[in-house]
Scaffold this active site. Structure first.
Site, short mmCIF file in Angstrom:
data_model
loop_
_atom_site.label_atom_id
_atom_site.label_comp_id
_atom_site.label_asym_id
_atom_site.label_seq_id
_atom_site.Cartn_x
_atom_site.Cartn_y
_atom_site.Cartn_z
N ASN A 9 40.81 60.75 43.48
CA ASN A 9 39.90 59.67 43.87
C ASN A 9 39.58 58.87 42.62
O ASN A 9 38.81 59.30 41.78
CB ASN A 9 38.63 60.30 44.48
CG ASN A 9 37.55 59.28 44.75
OD1 ASN A 9 37.79 58.07 44.72
ND2 ASN A 9 36.34 59.76 45.01
N LYS A 11 38.01 56.17 42.33
CA LYS A 11 36.70 55.48 42.38
C LYS A 11 36.87 54.02 41.91
O LYS A 11 37.93 53.44 42.12
CB LYS A 11 35.65 56.26 41.58
CG LYS A 11 35.58 57.72 42.03
CD LYS A 11 34.39 58.47 41.48
CE LYS A 11 34.46 59.92 41.97
NZ LYS A 11 33.30 60.71 41.55
N HIS A 95 32.08 60.14 51.19
CA HIS A 95 31.93 60.60 49.80
C HIS A 95 30.45 60.53 49.40
O HIS A 95 29.72 59.64 49.85
CB HIS A 95 32.77 59.74 48.86
CG HIS A 95 32.83 60.30 47.48
ND1 HIS A 95 31.83 60.09 46.56
CD2 HIS A 95 33.72 61.12 46.89
CE1 HIS A 95 32.13 60.74 45.45
NE2 HIS A 95 33.27 61.38 45.63
N GLU A 97 29.00 59.46 46.90
CA GLU A 97 28.56 58.18 46.34
C GLU A 97 28.33 57.15 47.45
O GLU A 97 27.45 56.30 47.35
CB GLU A 97 29.58 57.70 45.30
CG GLU A 97 29.47 58.54 44.02
CD GLU A 97 30.78 58.83 43.33
OE1 GLU A 97 31.75 58.08 43.52
OE2 GLU A 97 30.83 59.83 42.58
N GLU A 167 32.28 68.96 48.43
CA GLU A 167 31.95 68.46 47.09
C GLU A 167 30.45 68.60 46.85
O GLU A 167 29.67 67.72 47.24
CB GLU A 167 32.35 66.99 46.96
CG GLU A 167 33.82 66.73 47.18
CD GLU A 167 34.26 65.44 46.52
OE1 GLU A 167 35.16 65.51 45.66
OE2 GLU A 167 33.70 64.38 46.82
N GLY A 173 31.23 64.66 38.74
CA GLY A 173 31.13 63.83 37.54
C GLY A 173 30.19 64.40 36.49
O GLY A 173 29.85 63.73 35.52
N SER A 213 34.18 68.04 39.41
CA SER A 213 34.56 68.46 38.05
C SER A 213 35.77 69.39 38.01
O SER A 213 35.84 70.30 37.18
CB SER A 213 33.36 69.09 37.32
OG SER A 213 32.32 68.15 37.20
#
Ligand code: PGA
Length: 255
Positions: A9, A11, A95, A97, A167, A173, A213
């Site tokens: 991904n 992003k 996701h 985010e 996730e 991240g 991560s």
């Protein structure tokens, strides 16, 4: 036996030329790694050129989002048909985010999931708890709410084209990866939920990626867990030198 599925991904990263170079390096890097499915998800503007770059290789192309309407006055949105038109086989939905930065609800995510599956675009549905939810012991109820909400009214036939990505938000991240045991527990819970909802056969066949991560150094231990069927990789997918070894780690586990 579920096939490992490693997805990158990207992003909101890369320029067009960086995207093409990265896609080309991944395509070359995974040559011969046929035991594992590999996907890259570049930003919308680069989908066409990345799809052209990886054409003829085993690399699949996915988008990071879509809209649930087919066309019309939805300024700034991108439809499922448009993604298929430029070579996408998959779309990442839900996701963290999108949920926590862009404010997407389970209801909106569900409309997107259904729109994609109805048109034959495979879905990677992301779920995962916040740190405070894990600390409060509510991880499983959060996952259950996101699964039930995101997959409402999805048929068994449609669910056959579904991949789940677990996730934990606190691991995305941050460099703080879930332990293999933490990942396995959440994956096993997710699989039992899927079996309850869609039947044991489909629950068993559905791939569940871990994301948060993932790096070459921790990939093998995570992927070795019985219910971890792949990885959704953010930061480490931006360099073929770290993404390809994660694919390689999955390949080794198939031997
Ligand atoms: P990360 O991102 O690998 O950079 O933690 C994972 C993701 O958001 O899919």
């Amino acid at each position: 036996m579920r096939r490992y599925f490693v997805a990158g991904n990207w992003k909101m990263n890369t320029s067009r030329s960086e995207a093409e170079k990265l896609a080309a390096a991944v395509a070359v890097g995974i040559e011969g790694m046929d035991a594992v499915d590999v996907l890259v998800a570049p930003p919308f503007p680069y989908l066409t050129s990345v799809a052209a770059t990886v054409e003829g290789s085993a690399v699949k192309v996915g988008a990071q989002n879509c809209y649930f309407e087919e066309r019309g006055a939805f300024t700034g949105e991108v439809s499922v048909g448009m993604l298929q038109d430029v070579g996408c086989s998959h779309v990442i939905l839900g996701h963290s985010e999108r949920r926590h930065v862009l404010g997407e609800t389970d209801e909106v995510i569900n409309r997107k999931v259904k729109a994609a599956l109805e048109k034959g675009l495979d879905v990677i549905l992301c779920i995962g708890e916040l740190l405070e939810e894990r600390k409060a012991g509510t991880t499983e109820s959060v996952l259950e709410t996101q699964l039930a909400g995101g997959l409402a009214d999805v048929s068994n036939e449609q669910a056959a084209s579904l991949v789940i990505a677990y996730e934990p938000v606190w691991a995305i991240g941050t460099g703080e990866v879930a332990t293999p045991d933490q990942a396995e527990a959440a994956h096993a819970f997710t699989r039992s939920w899927l079996s309850g909802r869609f039947g044991a056969e489909l629950g068993d066949a559905t791939r569940i990626q871990y994301g948060g991560s993932v790096k070459p150094a921790n990939a093998a231990d995570l992927l070795a867990q019985p219910n971890v069927d792949g990885a959704l990789v953010g930061g480490a997918s931006l360099d073929a030198a770290s993404f390809v070894p994660i694919v390689q780690a999955a390949v080794e586990l198939t031997k």
